[in-house]
Motif scaffolding. Structure first.
Motif: not given
Lengths: 200, 200
Positions: A26-32, B90-93
């Motif tokens: 979910a995090g990966r999709l949101a950042f995408h 995301m890396d920052l997070a």
């Protein structure tokens, strides 16, 4: 996380509600979605809204449809004396894709599964019974070939038998392109059991 | 597929654009959204829209943020003489979550990857250079420990060295809780190379 806004947390939480999507995905999709052009993200959001606004269920067979009755139920070219019972609309779609069936359908909306708290009353079984009259010659039970699907098939056949209609079950056996060596014992047993004479 | 409306096809196509989501998974997700209460689907759609409307990038470090500059850049408690360079927000997070760093960041927005057609000009490298003045004591390059991350780190160090700033690279070694037996040779070599004296 200092860098993450409420908006992204909220989206991650929403995406994580989807089946098979964990918090990491979910995090990966949101950042995408954060990185794609605004229009692309809006197209997805609109497609979701549009689906819920326009798509409903057929009042006859409970297939998903934008018009009621659904195109299958309205299609005058199809055999109206056969009903194929499936668990979900996706199963119907798969059967339609195979182009091996030209009758009607009935979508149960699930399968009997006491562990998940799903009993016969949670499925469209009453609605199936009301469809079975003297015009119906055969009911093909195409629930999934697993424990719950088989239990549902058994339940339905017991319920439908008194109505004097022919009830059949889709064949279980080796998948086309499959390999005997890698098939499980249950499938092999079913494949032997369901053997058919070869036409010369 | 006779049962599938345009709306569901459109949603499947949109979902399949997401990274790691194939057409099969997209179909499963779309059918799931069809079955959930309308509110639940709308919450997802709104969260996507909301993200694109409210979240942008920090004009200093290119972290994602609802306010510009981002909370990290605005935080007066943080050391302002150290910049940690990462590939993605995301890396920052992830680094923030570890609570092991109290300096500033710079998000490149990717890594140098000729195969994907990503060169230095596609990253926020020029913007990093403008941030480096006499107040900056150290730049920690925290790009990923893979081929492209290392190449990016090398490129940055060559670019930054003439500016007289100390450049460091995050340590590569065995992950905490990891197992020597299962570590790859490259990681083991790096772990040996980066060995440190044990304080008595």
């Amino acid at each position: 996380m200092l860098n993450s806004s409420d908006s992204i947390h909220r989206l991650i939480a929403q995406l994580a509600r989807l089946p098979g999507i964990g918090r990491k995905t979910a995090g990966r999709l949101a950042f995408h979605l954060l990185k794609v052009p605004r229009e692309e993200a809006y197209e997805l959001a609109d497609a979701i809204r549009d689906l819920k606004e326009r798509v409903g269920f057929c009042s006859i067979c409970f297939n998903i449809t934008e018009d009621d009755p659904c195109p299958v139920c309205r299609d005058s070219e199809r055999r109206r004396d056969t009903i194929c019972v499936v668990e979900e609309a996706m199963d119907l779609a798969a059967l339609e894709k195979s182009e091996g069936y030209r009758g009607l359908y009935h979508v149960l909306g699930g399968r009997i599964s006491p562990l998940d708290g799903i009993g016969p009353d949670d499925l469209k079984i009453k609605e199936l019974l009301t469809r079975v009259d003297e015009t119906i010659k055969e009911i093909i039970v195409a629930t999934n070939p697993n424990v719950e699907g088989e239990a549902t098939a058994l339940y339905l056949s017991k319920l439908l038998k008194p109505l004097g209609v022919k009830i059949t079950r889709i064949a279980r056996g080796l998948p086309v392109g499959g390999d005997l060596e890698y098939a499980d014992g249950m499938t092999l047993a079913r494949a032997l059991e369901g053997r058919q004479e070869i036409d010369q």
